[in-house]
Design an enzyme around this catalytic site. Structure first.
Site, mmCIF file in Angstrom:
data_model
loop_
_atom_site.group_PDB
_atom_site.id
_atom_site.type_symbol
_atom_site.label_atom_id
_atom_site.label_comp_id
_atom_site.label_asym_id
_atom_site.label_seq_id
_atom_site.Cartn_x
_atom_site.Cartn_y
_atom_site.Cartn_z
ATOM 1 N N GLY A 125 -5.895 -5.282 14.470
ATOM 2 C CA GLY A 125 -4.777 -5.071 15.382
ATOM 3 C C GLY A 125 -3.472 -4.844 14.666
ATOM 4 N N HIS B 255 -2.348 7.307 -4.762
ATOM 5 C CA HIS B 255 -2.555 6.149 -3.884
ATOM 6 C C HIS B 255 -2.600 4.898 -4.741
ATOM 7 C CE1 HIS B 255 -5.694 3.226 -2.470
ATOM 8 N NE2 HIS B 255 -4.852 3.163 -1.460
ATOM 9 N N SER C 145 0.845 -1.184 0.000
ATOM 10 C CA SER C 145 0.000 0.000 0.000
ATOM 11 C C SER C 145 0.880 1.234 0.000
ATOM 12 C CB SER C 145 -0.915 0.012 1.227
ATOM 13 O OG SER C 145 -1.738 1.159 1.236
ATOM 14 N N ASN D 253 -2.615 0.272 -4.182
ATOM 15 C CA ASN D 253 -2.387 -0.904 -3.347
ATOM 16 C C ASN D 253 -2.716 -2.176 -4.120
ATOM 17 O OD1 ASN D 253 -5.121 -2.149 -2.254
ATOM 18 N ND2 ASN D 253 -5.373 0.071 -2.232
ATOM 19 N N HIS E 14 2.101 12.150 -0.808
ATOM 20 C CA HIS E 14 1.638 13.529 -0.648
ATOM 21 C C HIS E 14 2.785 14.471 -1.053
ATOM 22 C CE1 HIS E 14 -2.132 12.534 1.332
ATOM 23 N NE2 HIS E 14 -1.486 11.744 2.157
ATOM 24 N N ARG F 255 -3.408 -6.253 -2.870
ATOM 25 C CA ARG F 255 -3.551 -7.075 -1.670
ATOM 26 C C ARG F 255 -4.108 -8.449 -2.047
ATOM 27 N NH1 ARG F 255 -7.169 -3.014 -1.935
ATOM 28 N NH2 ARG F 255 -9.370 -3.581 -2.075
#
Length: 306
Positions: free
Chosen positions: A263, A111, A97, A113, A101, A115
């Site tokens: 988490g 941006h 990811s 990503n 900026h 996955r």
């Protein structure tokens, strides 16, 4: 459906991280800072990753290119919203990811990503899928940049069928939409999720094509716009518009929610937020100004038409 090759996906994502970071380093002139981290077995989520960040550097005011590979006993809610039958399954999730900026307001934020999720990886027939894409958020847009971005996105999809780019371009427009603002986050690109309709090898090849086309889409824009002069007016507008980016990431973004719910490493997850941002109550651009012109770009349209 073929069994997922988790090791091959990991190897590719680490290589893609190295390639993108080397290119960004060449454009910026400064080296990134790396945190190599591990979450040991025994926690609710274990795994490892590499977080690479530029902060207050040259071209990029803040940029991060992150790899993570985590394992858990229960898929979090953000990953099962579209697949409730998988609630409670063990999982592996890995991804690359990045969020960039730039300092110069004429260089867009970007941006991307890629996955891969595998639910019940220990099962005889695990459930797997890919997701990802890339999108562009300009502050002072140039139509040539937007068309180049979408031509490159179309090229990434073309080997997989004529219908793929229009479908994932539309999904990007719909996903990166701020309903409370009635505007898109930027000028779109590609977004796909839950991709497992082909054999694993073909789905993986598509994910690689999207990842491999990111630099071709973004680097020419950076090279052309980073040399443009700007003043305080442009800088203040950039900070104001960055507020929309924060609003989307904290309210709507499924990746942010997944990372926090599972988490994950908080510093890496919230790396996507800009280092400086501003909100102004009921600010309105001056009619006919370049700032007002941005609004013409914040509704879905066919950028390759005409």
């Amino acid at each position: 459906m073929s069994r997922p090759d988790i090791a091959a996906v990991r190897k590719y994502l680490l290589h893609l991280q190295d390639t993108i970071c080397a290119t960004l380093q060449a454009e910026d002139g400064h080296a990134f800072h790396q945190d190599a981290w591990q979450k040991p077995p025994g926690e609710c989520v274990s795994g490892d990753g590499r977080t690479r960040v530029w902060r207050q550097a040259g071209v990029f005011e803040q940029a991060g290119v992150n790899f993570s590979h985590v394992h858990g006993a229960r898929l979090p809610a953000a990953a099962t919203a579209q697949r409730p039958e998988l609630a409670g399954c063990s999982f592996q999730a890995m991804g690359l990811s990045l969020v960039i900026h730039p300092r110069n307001p004429y260089v867009p934020t970007a941006h991307a990503n890629i996955r891969c999720f595998v639910a019940a990886p220990e099962a005889e027939h695990p459930v797997w899928w890919f997701g990802g894409g890339f999108d562009l958020t300009p502050y002072y847009p140039f139509i040539d940049d937007v068309r180049h971005w979408h031509r490159t996105a179309q090229a990434a999809c073309q080997p997989f069928g004529d219908e793929v780019y229009p479908r994932y371009k539309q999904w990007c427009d719909e996903y990166f939409y701020l309903k409370h603002r009635n505007e898109t986050r930027g000028v779109g690109g590609l977004f796909f999720d839950d991709l497992n309709e082909w054999e694993f090898s073909r789905c993986f090849a598509f994910a690689r094509s999207v990842g491999d086309h990111f630099l071709a889409a973004y680097r020419p824009i950076v090279q052309q716009r980073k040399v443009l002069a700007y003043g305080e007016r442009q800088r203040e507008f950039q900070l104001y518009r960055r507020g929309r980016y924060v609003e989307f990431n904290l309210v709507y973004d499924r990746g942010t929610l997944f990372g926090l719910q599972s988490g994950g490493r908080t510093e890496s997850i919230l790396m996507s937020l800009p280092p400086r941002v501003a909100w102004c109550y009921d600010w309105q651009p001056e009619p006919g100004s370049p700032e007002a012109g941005l609004l013409d770009y914040l509704q879905p349209r066919d950028w390759l038409a005409g």
